[in-house]
Design an enzyme around this catalytic site. Structure first.
Site, mmCIF file in Angstrom:
data_model
loop_
_atom_site.group_PDB
_atom_site.id
_atom_site.type_symbol
_atom_site.label_atom_id
_atom_site.label_comp_id
_atom_site.label_asym_id
_atom_site.label_seq_id
_atom_site.Cartn_x
_atom_site.Cartn_y
_atom_site.Cartn_z
ATOM 1 N N PRO A 147 -5.168 -21.936 -7.404
ATOM 2 C CA PRO A 147 -4.132 -21.005 -7.869
ATOM 3 C C PRO A 147 -3.490 -20.305 -6.666
ATOM 4 C CG PRO A 147 -6.334 -20.237 -8.499
ATOM 5 C CD PRO A 147 -6.493 -21.578 -7.872
ATOM 6 N N HIS A 148 -2.170 -20.239 -6.667
ATOM 7 C CA HIS A 148 -1.476 -19.659 -5.524
ATOM 8 C C HIS A 148 -0.123 -19.104 -5.940
ATOM 9 C CE1 HIS A 148 -0.163 -23.854 -5.839
ATOM 10 N NE2 HIS A 148 1.010 -23.433 -5.386
#
Length: 150
Positions: free
Chosen positions: A64-65
């Protein structure tokens, strides 16, 4: 630049408790020790990113980013969930290992994409999922990053 430079034991949780994507994201965000309001904003940004397409890249791994004003420099965290959860990964397999990356919208050092690339490169190594699964301590995670020299 090596990944090892961005991690320390404070941003590593080898015992995530969440049972859903949202709960896992919140636990990862908590590792960054941001103000409560900032945590809420970051959660919404990560959810928005996940709605575009899952950051579950396969092999039990998700990255996740996002970019957000709640941080003033690149921040990363790592978490492991003993019992994998459905993260809508591209291979439709559950996810146990989570690399969180958050960067400000404008960063002079421009490390966001290189760090994302290095984490993806690390995750492609054949033995990495097994080694992540057998970690006993956060220092073991840091040793793995050192061993891989990414």
């Amino acid at each position: 630049m090596e990944l090892r430079e961005f991690f320390n034991e404070d941003v590593i949780n080898l015992n995530l408790q969440g049972e859903s994507k949202d709960e896992i994201l919140k636990e990862l965000i908590a590792l960054l020790e941001l103000p409560e309001k900032s945590e809420g904003i970051l959660f919404k940004m990560l959810k928005r990113r996940e709605n575009l397409g899952s950051t579950g890249i396969g092999r039990g791994i998700a990255i996740p980013h996002c970019r957000s004003l709640v941080v003033n420099r690149l921040r990363v965290a790592f978490g492991r969930k003993k019992g994998p959860i459905d993260f809508k990964a591209i291979d439709d397999k559950p996810v146990s290992f989570f690399f969180l990356i958050v960067a400000p919208p404008l960063e002079v050092s421009n490390q966001y994409l290189p760090v994302l690339g290095k984490i993806a490169q690390l995750c492609r190594e054949p033995d990495v999922p097994e080694r992540l699964g057998s970690l006993d301590t956060p220092s073991g995670f840091l040793e793995l990053l050192g061993d891989k020299q990414v």
